[in-house]
Scaffold this motif. Structure first.
Motif, PDB file in Angstrom:
ATOM      1  N   LYS A  39       0.826  -1.223   0.000  1.00 35.15           N
ATOM      2  CA  LYS A  39       0.000   0.000   0.000  1.00 35.15           C
ATOM      3  C   LYS A  39       0.852   1.262   0.000  1.00 35.15           C
ATOM      4  O   LYS A  39       0.443   2.314  -0.463  1.00 35.15           O
ATOM      5  CB  LYS A  39      -0.969  -0.019   1.184  1.00 35.15           C
TER       6      LYS A  39
ATOM      7  N   ASP B 142      -4.781  -5.609  -0.916  1.00 34.36           N
ATOM      8  CA  ASP B 142      -5.222  -5.285   0.448  1.00 34.36           C
ATOM      9  C   ASP B 142      -6.699  -5.699   0.522  1.00 34.36           C
ATOM     10  O   ASP B 142      -7.475  -5.375  -0.388  1.00 34.36           O
ATOM     11  CB  ASP B 142      -5.079  -3.758   0.636  1.00 34.36           C
ATOM     12  N   SER B 143      -7.080  -6.420   1.569  1.00 30.67           N
ATOM     13  CA  SER B 143      -8.413  -7.062   1.558  1.00 30.67           C
ATOM     14  C   SER B 143      -9.547  -6.038   1.413  1.00 30.67           C
ATOM     15  O   SER B 143     -10.519  -6.280   0.689  1.00 30.67           O
ATOM     16  CB  SER B 143      -8.604  -7.903   2.820  1.00 30.67           C
ATOM     17  N   GLU B 144      -9.409  -4.879   2.070  1.00 27.61           N
ATOM     18  CA  GLU B 144     -10.457  -3.848   2.009  1.00 27.61           C
ATOM     19  C   GLU B 144     -10.597  -3.315   0.580  1.00 27.61           C
ATOM     20  O   GLU B 144     -11.703  -3.127   0.078  1.00 27.61           O
ATOM     21  CB  GLU B 144     -10.118  -2.671   2.931  1.00 27.61           C
TER      22      GLU B 144
ATOM     23  N   ASN C  14      -2.338   1.572   9.984  1.00 34.88           N
ATOM     24  CA  ASN C  14      -2.655   0.744   8.813  1.00 34.88           C
ATOM     25  C   ASN C  14      -3.955   1.223   8.174  1.00 34.88           C
ATOM     26  O   ASN C  14      -4.047   1.360   6.958  1.00 34.88           O
ATOM     27  CB  ASN C  14      -2.748  -0.735   9.214  1.00 34.88           C
ATOM     28  N   LYS C  15      -4.938   1.528   9.020  1.00 36.56           N
ATOM     29  CA  LYS C  15      -6.211   2.005   8.449  1.00 36.56           C
ATOM     30  C   LYS C  15      -6.018   3.396   7.869  1.00 36.56           C
ATOM     31  O   LYS C  15      -6.607   3.732   6.846  1.00 36.56           O
ATOM     32  CB  LYS C  15      -7.293   1.998   9.540  1.00 36.56           C
TER      33      LYS C  15
ATOM     34  N   GLU D 244      -4.612   2.970   4.610  1.00 36.41           N
ATOM     35  CA  GLU D 244      -5.639   2.414   3.709  1.00 36.41           C
ATOM     36  C   GLU D 244      -6.658   3.460   3.268  1.00 36.41           C
ATOM     37  O   GLU D 244      -7.198   3.383   2.167  1.00 36.41           O
ATOM     38  CB  GLU D 244      -6.345   1.235   4.390  1.00 36.41           C
TER      39      GLU D 244
HETATM   40 MG    MG Z   1      -5.957  -4.194   4.789  1.00 35.63          MG
END
Ligand code: MG
Ligand code: NAD
Length: 378
Positions: free
Chosen positions: A123, A148-150, A215-216, A219
């Motif tokens: 990311k 990235d899963s999101e 991390n968020k 993201e």
């Molecule tokens: Mg993620």
């Protein structure tokens, strides 16, 4: 079916290992052409023995490469500059970038310049240089597929649902290991406490980032750049079970979500096979007994999330500074030099400096990263 030629960058890490599981399980679909790593030369040597046709790039210590028997072998690229050379020669159809941190940026660009699609777990590439990465991809008509899963969830939801009538993105966050800790207790959190993530098993840097909510924050910036959407239209919701990977809300009130077990093999497999549908590899989600909870993120206990929104809104080089300061602070925390709450102090101090002014080509982005690191020395 013709096999896809796949490069796996960061092959010895958590994303890399999940990617290898996918490649081994769906072996008729993929032919590995390059593996890279910065440490654990022995693991790279085993991969080279398992897939003798693939090139291997090791950017870590020369002695480690020698000890693992990598030195002097055909198809082996050694040294810090060798990775981009190996990427250029690999001729991949798709490159999975599972390198951690800012070190992933140049390989992302090198992969696109080699004519490969980019399956992007790193990311930081997008946080530092979203416009450059997307422009490089567009100029060659190559896709950047989020891992990235999101972002994988949102990418899939938007592909199916379309953008018309889109109101906002809802990014889910597990909340990390300190979700229920008081502000007072957070001051005493050790690296060991922070490395115990409740739902995901990942590399050290991203695990600490999950504990601070940086991390968020990364993201949110990644989503803004990948999906070309403003900070006000990206919301974060804490969802401790990590079953809903993210959602989109439409103007008519409908919300669409992607649900699956927390298993990175699914977004990796989808990105590697894109745009084809993937056969099932992961266990199905069971609904019996499943309970889903949601809470608002606490921006007072977790200031790294609000600092990310501030950096995104400020534009210029602020997101480069956010990423660099965070990487320095996480390394200092893991080395025992600063406390857990010191991570956001370092980032706040760095972001208080002037990072206005654009950096839009690779040399100026790397220079801004270097300056931000110098400013964040702890
Ligand atoms: Mg993620
Ligand atoms: P990790 O630490 O487990 O693995 C990192 C890999 O990158 C290793 O193979 C390492 O040798 C290599 N590497 C490290 N520094 C390097 C350098 N300077 N040059 C070249 N190679 C280098 O990390 P991870 O958890 O697999 O995460 C990788 C990336 O994927 C990160 O950007 C992370 O944010 C992202 N990501 C990870 C997950 C996950 O589940 N682990 C989920 C979403 C996104």
């Amino acid at each position: 079916m013709k096999k896809k030629r796949v490069s796996v960058l960061g092959a010895t890490g958590s994303i890399g290992k999940n990617a290898l599981d996918v490649i081994r399980a769906d072996k008729d679909a993929f032919s590995p052409v390059l593996f890279s790593a910065n440490s654990r030369a022995g693991q790279l040597a085993s991969l080279s023995a398992e897939f003798p046709e693939a090139k291997v790039a090791f950017s870590g210590r020369r002695e480690a490469a020698e000890a693992a028997g990598l030195d002097g072998r055909k198809n082996v690229f050694l040294g810090a500059n060798a990775l981009c050379e190996a990427i250029a020669e690999a001729g991949a159809d798709v490159t999975l970038n599972g390198i951690s941190g800012a070190a992933g940026l140049e390989p992302s660009i090198a992969a696109l310049n080699s004519g490969s699609a980019l399956a992007l777990a790193n990311k930081e590439s997008i946080v530092m240089a979203g416009a450059l990465v997307l422009k490089t991809a567009a100029s060659r008509a190559l896709p950047v597929i989020p891992v990235d899963s999101e972002h994988s969830a949102i990418f899939n939801l938007l592909r199916r649902q379309g953008r018309e009538g889109l109101k906002e993105l809802l990014l889910t966050a597990s909340g990390g290991p300190f979700r229920t800790w008081s502000a007072e207790r957070l001051k005493t959190a050790t690296p060991q406490d922070a490395l115990a993530h409740p739902t995901w098993n990942m590399g050290r840097k991203i695990t600490i980032d999950s504990a601070t909510l940086a991390n968020k924050g990364l993201e949110v910036i990644e989503a803004a750049r990948l999906f070309d959407i403003g900070a006000d239209d990206i919301k974060v919701i804490v969802h401790p079970q990590s079953v809903i990977h993210s959602m989109i809300r439409m103007n008519n009130g409908a919300v669409y979500a992607q649900l699956s077990r927390p298993d990175m093999r699914l977004p990796i497999h989808e990105a590697l096979r894109f745009p084809e549908a993937v056969p099932a590899l992961c266990e199905e989600l069971e609904f019996e007994g499943l309970c889903l909870n949601f809470e608002k993120p606490d921006l007072v206990r977790f200031p790294m999330l609000s600092l990310a929104y501030d950096a995104l809104r400020a534009g210029g080089r602020y997101t480069i500074a956010y990423n660099a300061a965070n990487e320095c602070a996480v390394a200092a925390f893991l080395a025992g030099k600063i406390s857990f709450t010191g991570i956001s102090d370092v980032c706040r101090q760095t972001l208080d400096m002037d990072w206005s002014g654009e950096a839009d080509d690779l040399p100026s982005i790397l220079e801004s990263d270097r300056l931000s690191r110098a400013a964040s020395m702890v």
